[in-house]
Design a protein around this motif. Structure first.
Motif, mmCIF file in Angstrom:
data_model
loop_
_atom_site.group_PDB
_atom_site.id
_atom_site.type_symbol
_atom_site.label_atom_id
_atom_site.label_comp_id
_atom_site.label_asym_id
_atom_site.label_seq_id
_atom_site.Cartn_x
_atom_site.Cartn_y
_atom_site.Cartn_z
ATOM 1 N N GLN A 418 -0.144 -26.827 -13.912
ATOM 2 C CA GLN A 418 -0.128 -27.421 -12.567
ATOM 3 C C GLN A 418 -0.699 -26.467 -11.524
ATOM 4 O O GLN A 418 -1.252 -26.893 -10.502
ATOM 5 C CB GLN A 418 1.290 -27.803 -12.176
ATOM 6 C CG GLN A 418 2.247 -26.601 -12.082
ATOM 7 C CD GLN A 418 3.642 -26.967 -11.650
ATOM 8 O OE1 GLN A 418 3.811 -27.659 -10.647
ATOM 9 N NE2 GLN A 418 4.646 -26.528 -12.427
ATOM 10 N N PHE A 419 -0.597 -25.153 -11.764
ATOM 11 C CA PHE A 419 -1.091 -24.167 -10.823
ATOM 12 C C PHE A 419 -2.596 -23.934 -10.948
ATOM 13 O O PHE A 419 -3.222 -23.403 -10.026
ATOM 14 C CB PHE A 419 -0.323 -22.848 -10.996
ATOM 15 C CG PHE A 419 1.161 -23.004 -10.797
ATOM 16 C CD1 PHE A 419 1.687 -23.266 -9.544
ATOM 17 C CD2 PHE A 419 2.038 -22.913 -11.872
ATOM 18 C CE1 PHE A 419 3.061 -23.423 -9.358
ATOM 19 C CE2 PHE A 419 3.404 -23.062 -11.702
ATOM 20 C CZ PHE A 419 3.916 -23.327 -10.445
ATOM 21 N N ASP A 420 -3.161 -24.307 -12.103
ATOM 22 C CA ASP A 420 -4.612 -24.147 -12.268
ATOM 23 C C ASP A 420 -5.394 -25.085 -11.356
ATOM 24 O O ASP A 420 -6.566 -24.828 -11.031
ATOM 25 C CB ASP A 420 -5.008 -24.408 -13.726
ATOM 26 C CG ASP A 420 -4.393 -23.391 -14.682
ATOM 27 O OD1 ASP A 420 -4.035 -22.285 -14.196
ATOM 28 O OD2 ASP A 420 -4.274 -23.684 -15.878
ATOM 29 N N LYS A 421 -4.758 -26.175 -10.954
ATOM 30 C CA LYS A 421 -5.444 -27.184 -10.145
ATOM 31 C C LYS A 421 -5.357 -26.899 -8.649
ATOM 32 O O LYS A 421 -6.053 -27.534 -7.860
ATOM 33 C CB LYS A 421 -4.839 -28.563 -10.413
ATOM 34 C CG LYS A 421 -4.898 -28.982 -11.873
ATOM 35 C CD LYS A 421 -4.190 -30.308 -12.063
ATOM 36 C CE LYS A 421 -4.178 -30.718 -13.522
ATOM 37 N NZ LYS A 421 -3.463 -32.011 -13.721
ATOM 38 N N LEU A 422 -4.513 -25.941 -8.232
ATOM 39 C CA LEU A 422 -4.320 -25.695 -6.804
ATOM 40 C C LEU A 422 -5.550 -25.058 -6.160
ATOM 41 O O LEU A 422 -6.153 -24.132 -6.723
ATOM 42 C CB LEU A 422 -3.108 -24.791 -6.576
ATOM 43 C CG LEU A 422 -1.736 -25.396 -6.908
ATOM 44 C CD1 LEU A 422 -0.633 -24.357 -6.707
ATOM 45 C CD2 LEU A 422 -1.472 -26.625 -6.031
ATOM 46 N N GLN A 423 -5.896 -25.559 -4.974
ATOM 47 C CA GLN A 423 -7.024 -25.039 -4.202
ATOM 48 C C GLN A 423 -6.540 -24.699 -2.787
ATOM 49 O O GLN A 423 -5.514 -25.209 -2.323
ATOM 50 C CB GLN A 423 -8.151 -26.078 -4.122
ATOM 51 C CG GLN A 423 -8.751 -26.457 -5.475
ATOM 52 C CD GLN A 423 -9.432 -25.281 -6.148
ATOM 53 O OE1 GLN A 423 -10.008 -24.415 -5.477
ATOM 54 N NE2 GLN A 423 -9.352 -25.215 -7.474
#
Length: 497
Positions: A418-423
């Protein structure tokens, strides 16, 4: 000769002697065009009367003697240089310049003596102007109508000016006049008179005539200019002269120095406007104090900070490091612009060096003062992603408060992807793992982490939702070392089998 005849002769001789005596001490007779220094003996409503130094008094039109503001600046007993323009047995008419109808001889006398004559500009013509002088037509080249460059020739038409006769030919049928020569002559006389009376250190009044990037030129006398460097325009920090003065403004200046210019006849005069003013730093002790709040206007930006005018002529510096607790400021223009009015805290006043250190961020308040009560470990928070780094994600919790979600804590989350998608700009909800207010550091952790991983990655204070030890597999008892002989025996038994 009879007694009666002798008496008659004596009377005639006495009368002649008395007549001659009446002219004694009255000076030489005056001629048309003569320039004299006439003393005012009476001032009337429309005329002024003068002692001409002869038996006959002089008279001049009062309107001709008014100054530029329309006032009559002269007093009885004062002497004025005037010209004889006409005379009768009872009076001598005087004027500042020769005017009216005149013969060729008067024109020749004016040319030879360098006397000014009044001329009315009738119209423009090829290369210049048609000018009427003493009832005759004269020509004035456009370059000779003024001492400065002429942009609008029509502005001179209809006006009457004094001129010098430059050329007089064909018994007055070919006349060339110059107003510029007269202006320059008067300027030279005014310059010599001014320079003879002025000394470095004197204060005088002048008019700002033009501005450049490096200063302002001030006219001190007709045609005589001095220069005020931009650093001498005032105590206030000035980047451009038009911030301090304007063309046409009358200002008081101090003469710093007078020396010959590069060209013959030119003079270089250095002036200061600042040195005629009171020093604003002399009175700030009672107006500004360390630790107090003040309001000022941003007057200039530099790479290292912003200068703020606290009092007229008194500036302080906000260093870039003192601009904000709430966001990182790389250059002053990221936050401030010239003209902005700001509240600051005075950190230090150095009267000797004339420096004042200011803080913008202290005036706004430090948001970290209240973090202990708002972000205790275990508190659930929602923030905005600021940026990603190889070691974690920076999350803004509020203006001025940024926390870090370490990479090691993301790895133990129930759903690490879920944190890989944060921008940057995305909203994320996390939990405060560790708070170190003195170091201005807050460490965050995912809401849900895998069982048994609460303290992985050096999470500081830690957070335990279950007893992870109950899920751990029992470890095998450690084997005792057999030594070198034991190892060889075991290998031999294994080979035999």
């Amino acid at each position: 000769m009879t007694d009666q005849a002798q008496n008659t002769g004596d009377q005639e001789q006495s009368f002649a002697e008395l007549f001659e005596a009446s002219y004694a001490g009255q000076g030489e007779p005056l001629n048309l065009g003569d320039k004299i220094s006439a003393r005012i003996i009476s001032i009337g409503a429309e005329s002024v009367y003068f002692d001409t130094g002869t038996k006959i008094d002089g008279v001049a039109d009062k309107k001709e003697l008014l100054d530029a503001e329309g006032n009559f600046p002269h007093k009885e007993g004062e002497s004025i240089d005037l010209y004889v323009v006409s005379k009768t047995r009872s009076e001598i008419v005087l004027s500042r310049a020769l005017a009216g109808a005149g013969g060729y001889e008067m024109l020749q006398s004016a040319k030879d003596a360098g006397l000014p004559v009044d001329g009315k500009v009738k119209e423009t013509c090829k290369g210049g102007f048609s000018v009427e002088i003493m009832g005759r037509r004269a020509f004035c080249p456009v370059s000779q109508i003024d001492a400065r460059f002429v942009e609008n020739t029509e502005a001179y038409v209809g006006n009457t000016y004094p001129f010098l006769i430059a050329k007089l030919e064909e018994r007055g049928r070919n006349i060339v006049v110059s107003r510029r020569a007269l202006i320059e002559r008067e300027r030279q006389a005014a310059t010599e008179e001014f320079l003879a009376a002025i000394n470095p250190g004197d204060e005088v009044e002048g008019t700002v005539v033009r501005l450049t990037d490096f200063g302002a030129f001030v006219e001190l006398a007709p045609g005589l200019e001095g220069m005020v460097h931009v650093s001498e325009l005032g105590f206030t920090r000035v980047s451009k002269p038009d911030e301090a003065v304007s063309v046409g403004e009358k200002i008081r200046v101090k003469v710093l120095g007078v020396e010959p210019g590069k060209k013959p006849g030119q003079m270089k005069i250095s002036l200061s406007r600042k040195q005629t003013m009171s020093d604003p730093w002399a009175d700030i002790a009672g107006q500004l104090k360390d630790g107090e709040k003040a309001t000022g206007k941003v007057v200039r930006l530099a790479d290292f900070g912003a200068f703020v005018e606290l009092l007229p002529g008194v500036d302080g510096l906000i260093h870039v490091s003192e601009m904000s607790y709430k966001k990182r400021i790389n250059k002053p223009s990221d936050l401030l612009s010239p003209g902005d009015v700001v509240s600051v805290v005075i950190k230090e006043i150095d009267l000797v060096k004339r420096r004042i250190s200011l803080s913008l961020k202290d005036a706004e308040g430090d948001p970290w003062v209240e973090v202990a009560a708002k972000y205790a470990p275990g508190t659930q928070v929602t923030g905005t992603v600021e940026k990603r780094e190889t070691f974690g994600i920076f999350v803004s919790l509020e203006p001025g408060i940024t926390a870090l979600l370490p990479k090691s804590r993301m790895a133990v989350a129930v759903d690490p992807k879920q944190f890989d998608k944060l921008q940057p700009g995305d909203s994320v909800t996390l939990v405060v793992e560790d708070l170190r207010a003195a170091e201005r550091r807050i460490a965050l952790s995912p809401l849900e982490v895998r069982a048994g991983s609460q303290n992985e990655g050096g999470g500081g204070g830690g957070r335990e939702n279950s007893d992870w030890k109950s899920y751990a597999k029992p470890s095998k008892p450690a084997e005792k070392p057999m030594g070198l002989l034991g190892e060889k025996l075991a290998l031999a038994l294994k080979t035999k089998k």
